[in-house]
Design an enzyme around this catalytic site. Structure first.
Site, PDB file in Angstrom:
ATOM      1  N   GLY A 238      12.165 -50.695  69.177  1.00 58.52           N
ATOM      2  CA  GLY A 238      12.301 -51.781  70.140  1.00 58.52           C
ATOM      3  C   GLY A 238      13.344 -52.781  69.712  1.00 58.52           C
ATOM      4  O   GLY A 238      14.229 -53.158  70.466  1.00 58.52           O
ATOM      5  N   GLY A 466       7.218 -47.785  65.467  1.00 56.12           N
ATOM      6  CA  GLY A 466       7.853 -46.960  64.457  1.00 56.12           C
ATOM      7  C   GLY A 466       7.811 -47.571  63.077  1.00 56.12           C
ATOM      8  O   GLY A 466       8.391 -47.039  62.133  1.00 56.12           O
ATOM      9  N   THR A 467       7.103 -48.694  62.941  1.00 56.20           N
ATOM     10  CA  THR A 467       7.089 -49.440  61.687  1.00 56.20           C
ATOM     11  C   THR A 467       5.950 -49.055  60.761  1.00 56.20           C
ATOM     12  O   THR A 467       5.917 -49.505  59.619  1.00 56.20           O
ATOM     13  CB  THR A 467       6.995 -50.939  61.990  1.00 56.20           C
ATOM     14  OG1 THR A 467       5.906 -51.162  62.893  1.00 56.20           O
ATOM     15  CG2 THR A 467       8.268 -51.449  62.640  1.00 56.20           C
ATOM     16  N   ARG A 627       2.472 -59.908  49.563  1.00 57.35           N
ATOM     17  CA  ARG A 627       1.822 -58.632  49.262  1.00 57.35           C
ATOM     18  C   ARG A 627       2.398 -57.528  50.143  1.00 57.35           C
ATOM     19  O   ARG A 627       2.547 -57.701  51.358  1.00 57.35           O
ATOM     20  CB  ARG A 627       0.328 -58.772  49.517  1.00 57.35           C
ATOM     21  CG  ARG A 627      -0.518 -57.579  49.132  1.00 57.35           C
ATOM     22  CD  ARG A 627      -1.949 -57.831  49.598  1.00 57.35           C
ATOM     23  NE  ARG A 627      -2.914 -56.967  48.947  1.00 57.35           N
ATOM     24  CZ  ARG A 627      -4.209 -56.979  49.206  1.00 57.35           C
ATOM     25  NH1 ARG A 627      -4.681 -57.842  50.121  1.00 57.35           N
ATOM     26  NH2 ARG A 627      -5.043 -56.173  48.586  1.00 57.35           N
ATOM     27  N   ASN A 630       2.146 -51.378  52.363  1.00 58.02           N
ATOM     28  CA  ASN A 630       2.396 -49.956  52.123  1.00 58.02           C
ATOM     29  C   ASN A 630       3.805 -49.837  51.564  1.00 58.02           C
ATOM     30  O   ASN A 630       4.782 -50.144  52.243  1.00 58.02           O
ATOM     31  CB  ASN A 630       2.253 -49.147  53.415  1.00 58.02           C
ATOM     32  CG  ASN A 630       2.471 -47.656  53.208  1.00 58.02           C
ATOM     33  OD1 ASN A 630       3.499 -47.217  52.720  1.00 58.02           O
ATOM     34  ND2 ASN A 630       1.486 -46.859  53.608  1.00 58.02           N
ATOM     35  N   GLN A 637      11.403 -49.811  56.215  1.00 59.09           N
ATOM     36  CA  GLN A 637      11.807 -50.923  57.068  1.00 59.09           C
ATOM     37  C   GLN A 637      12.974 -51.699  56.468  1.00 59.09           C
ATOM     38  O   GLN A 637      13.916 -52.077  57.161  1.00 59.09           O
ATOM     39  CB  GLN A 637      10.622 -51.855  57.295  1.00 59.09           C
ATOM     40  CG  GLN A 637       9.588 -51.325  58.264  1.00 59.09           C
ATOM     41  CD  GLN A 637      10.164 -51.187  59.656  1.00 59.09           C
ATOM     42  OE1 GLN A 637      10.476 -52.169  60.317  1.00 59.09           O
ATOM     43  NE2 GLN A 637      10.346 -49.968  60.097  1.00 59.09           N
ATOM     44  N   GLY A 703       9.958 -56.562  58.545  1.00 57.92           N
ATOM     45  CA  GLY A 703      10.717 -55.728  59.470  1.00 57.92           C
ATOM     46  C   GLY A 703      12.132 -56.192  59.705  1.00 57.92           C
ATOM     47  O   GLY A 703      13.035 -55.381  59.926  1.00 57.92           O
ATOM     48  N   GLU A 704      12.350 -57.493  59.669  1.00 61.93           N
ATOM     49  CA  GLU A 704      13.681 -58.036  59.934  1.00 61.93           C
ATOM     50  C   GLU A 704      14.357 -58.612  58.692  1.00 61.93           C
ATOM     51  O   GLU A 704      15.538 -58.944  58.728  1.00 61.93           O
ATOM     52  CB  GLU A 704      13.571 -59.110  61.021  1.00 61.93           C
ATOM     53  CG  GLU A 704      13.116 -58.523  62.342  1.00 61.93           C
ATOM     54  CD  GLU A 704      12.606 -59.581  63.309  1.00 61.93           C
ATOM     55  OE1 GLU A 704      13.287 -59.839  64.305  1.00 61.93           O
ATOM     56  OE2 GLU A 704      11.521 -60.126  63.065  1.00 61.93           O
TER      57      GLU A 704
END
Length: 745
Positions: A238, A466-467, A627, A630, A637, A703-704
């Site tokens: 996205g 997809g993250t 933290r 995963n 990412q 993610g960013e």
């Protein structure tokens, strides 16, 4: 402890075998074949439709409908009182007015996609064109100050007296950096299937926020949101472009209601450039004043960017500067230049990505002017408290990122003098930059249910774009209930589940995992209260506070019982509990602390001494984000974000035809993004951490973060390799070649 492990994606087998069903792949369960829609876009950038003839299209094979503004049902209009624009109505084909090139002027619906697309060329449209504003540089005199930015972020900020501080500085830098239009181009196209069920609608749509999609569709179609069901179990990327719904969803819904048939629409890649929003182009003036020792005394970051006259979008481009470096005299501002182009919206790392591209390039220029090491300059200017708010940082390991990154990268081997290192035909350079991103918290609720067989089910309308959301929530629930990952099933992306703000703004993982964590805590409390009070249980009369959940069992002071046995005996229909997260404005920590994520980016590039061709040779990022839930999905990412930063520095650029307002490079043949050959070696390292001020999980969004500063590191490496400073991004051969050092032939 399952949290933090590099667990492979639990949905991975479904995806690689093609069993994970995306929006356009959905099929009406009643066996009724869907119809297919194709959008006809305007071929002018500003004006009105004066005549539209659909007769030939309607007579074409398979065509069921051609919808225009003449026959579109009355739609709702955007309500400015709705705080977040993503939740407002999004009318389509509601008038003959054309606001930008490619805006829908008709929808053709046919039995097959090919028939709909072929018939779309038969719609005859005449226009009355008007002069449009398409050239960003030509309309700078129309720049204005917006009233607000998202989440209440101030438009402008100031501290001290910047003008006086800058004038008195021993060393000054005053440069302007420009960034181009950029697009979110996810692998899965923007697509939907709308199925009518009497007065209800089932909408299979590729969206990042289920509740926003549902609310926006309801407001547009002027119907009760409870009559709309959103289904989006898998989203193929996205990057901000699916935070809200767009024309294809509204038009499919309108057509499905009119025809009483399921209707599918997917945008072509070319249509995406005009029917989905973009990152605004920007012109950023950065001024830095410092002493000869490198300590900053004055900072100004002033941004101008494009906006649509109809829907204002302010990208918070100067926000990074406010908390990254300290100086007694500071100034930041945002100004908007209205252009008749597709509207701006969030694109991955909105604000931080283009803002750091400018500011971190400027810091490198200052380091060069001072003759200082760029890493040491940044460490020297590390603030002790958040400069903008005067509050302590919740967890700030930026210096550790810089030190560890420099060590791992071999920064000590960098030669400061530009154009000094050769590897055969290649000029070689090192560059670095820092990364910062504000961590946000939005609302989220999750439900966790234990079944009689001892398995757990997690439900939330949270999306997985997809993250790795399915995987991390599996880990959190397994950890919270003492189960194996195989005993947990996560169900996402349906409006029938508890509401969240989905995936976006790097808040998805922190929000959803905290909600699941709290739901598990509430579920444990319920179970223990009944089990410890049940005379049939081996836990009867024991203290619940001493309970340990592990291996599918509950143990207290040596006594133990299987979860399955407790649930089967006491709750044969299962037992559930919910956990929630509040919006950050309601959480005191978000006012008492500066809560951010951080990183240090390092890049090595080679530039061909004759042709100016630029090649990334290797790249390293070291990051701090509390933290890590995963290790495997987090690294994925971050590496993906770093590659996007390389793309921003060297590849991506939307080019506008200033005569028509059309983007002339509307496909992957001309809008360039990196391919495998462009990215030989990229590594991301995550520091251990736990930010207890951010949330109960201690986790923050990543993610960013990977994109932040990445482009500037590459740009600074190009300068170190060549001595050519490019401030107009992307950096291309044409901009580097004239300044390359002359060599003997």
């Amino acid at each position: 402890m399952m949290i933090g492990h590099a667990l492979s994606r639990v949905e991975g087998p479904l995806k690689v075998t093609g069993k994970a069903t995306y929006a356009y792949e959905q099929w009406d369960e009643d066996g009724v074949s869907p119809l297919y829609g194709f959008i006809v876009g305007a071929t002018i950038g500003k004006g009105r439709v004066t005549r539209i003839d659909t007769a030939r299209a309607e007579a074409a094979p398979g065509v069921q409908m051609v919808m225009t503004h003449h026959d579109t049902p009355l739609e709702g209009v955007p309500d400015d009182s709705v705080a977040i624009e993503l939740y407002r109505a999004f009318p389509a084909l509601s008038s003959p007015d054309v606001h930008h090139y490619g805006e829908p002027v008709a929808l053709v619906v046919a039995a097959t996609f090919e028939q709909a697309r072929a018939a779309s060329h038969l719609v005859d449209v005449e226009y009355s064109g008007e002069p449009g504003r398409y050239d960003f540089a030509a309309f700078q005199d129309q720049a204005y100050a917006p009233e607000k930015m998202v989440f209440g972020i101030p438009v402008d900020t100031a501290a001290g007296d910047f003008a006086a501080g800058f004038e008195a500085a021993e060393v000054t830098l005053d440069q302007r950096y420009t960034t181009p239009y950029a697009f979110s181009l996810p692998l899965e196209p923007h697509a939907c299937l709308v199925v009518p069920r009497g007065e209800d609608l089932i909408v299979y749509v590729s969206t990042q926020i289920v509740d926003a999609a549902r609310t926006s569709i309801a407001a547009t179609l002027q119907m009760d949101a409870e009559r709309i069901r959103i289904v989006t179990p898998y989203v193929g990327g996205g990057f901000g472009s699916k935070l809200r719904i767009h024309h294809e969803t509204i038009l499919a819904a309108l057509a499905a209601r009119a025809l009483r048939r399921p209707v599918k629409i997917a945008l072509t890649r070319q249509q995406t450039f005009h029917l989905v929003s973009l990152r605004p182009t920007s012109s950023q003036r950065v001024r830095l004043g410092a002493g000869r020792d490198g300590r900053l005394v004055a900072i100004a970051h002033e941004v101008r960017m494009h906006t649509s006259p109809e829907v204002e979008f302010v990208e918070a481009t100067a926000i990074t500067t406010r908390s990254l470096y300290a100086a007694p005299d500071r100034l930041t501002s945002h100004r908007m230049v209205p252009l008749d182009l597709v509207r701006g919206e969030s694109v991955r790392a909105p604000g931080e990505a283009p803002g750091l591209l400018a500011v971190e390039s400027a810091m490198d220029e200052l380091a060069h002017e001072l003759g200082m090491d760029p890493v040491e300059l940044r460490i020297l200017n590390e603030p002790s408290v958040d400069p903008e708010h005067g509050v302590p940082f919740s967890e700030r390991k930026l210096v550790e990122c810089l030190r560890e990154g420099a060590r791992r990268f071999g920064w000590e081997h960098r030669i400061a003098e530009p154009a000094s290192v050769r590897d055969g035909q290649w000029l070689v350079g090192y560059g670095m930059a820092t990364a910062i991103r504000r961590h946000s918290q939005t609302t989220a609720t999750a439900r966790v249910r234990l079944e009689a067989d001892g398995t757990a089910v997690v439900e939330s309308d949270m999306t997985d774009i997809g993250t790795g959301t399915y995987t991390i929530l599996t880990q959190v629930a397994a950890d919270g209930l003492g189960l194996a990952p195989e005993q947990v099933r996560v169900e996402l992306g349906s409006s029938e589940f508890p509401v969240s703000m989905g995936s976006g703004g790097s808040w998805g993982a922190g929000n959803s995992s905290t909600a699941v964590h709290r739901a598990c805590a509430a579920l444990r409390e319920k179970l223990l209260a009944t089990a410890c009070g049940d005379a049939r249980s081996s836990l009867h009369g024991r203290h619940a506070a001493d309970a340990v959940f592990s291996g599918g069992r509950v143990s207290i002071d040596g006594a133990s019982e299987e979860l399955r046995e407790i649930v089967e005996r006491l709750y044969p229909d299962g037992i559930e509990a919910e956990g929630s997260v509040r919006f950050m404005s309601e959480e005191p920590n978000y006012q008492k602390y500066g809560i951010h994520t951080y990183g240090a980016q390092f890049a090595e590039v080679g530039v061909d001494a004759d042709t100016g061709e630029i090649r990334l040779r290797r790249m390293l990022g070291v990051f701090s984000a509390g933290r890590i839930l995963n290790a495997k999905t987090a690294r994925s990412q971050l590496v993906g974000g770093m590659i996007w930063g390389v793309s921003a520095a060297l590849h991506e650029e939307g080019v506008v035809d200033t005569r028509s307002g059309a983007f002339v490079n509307g496909d992957f043949a001309q809008y360039l993004v990196p391919v495998h050959a462009d990215v030989p070696e990229v590594d991301a390292v995550m520091l251990d951490g736990f930010d207890d001020k951010a949330n109960a999980m201690g986790a923050k969004g990543i993610g960013e973060l990977g994109i932040c500063g990445a482009g500037a590191a590459v740009a600074n490496a190009v300068f170190n390799a060549t001595g050519v400073r490019v401030r107009d991004f992307p950096i291309t051969i044409e901009k580097v070649l004239p300044g390359l050092p002359q060599t003997d032939v």
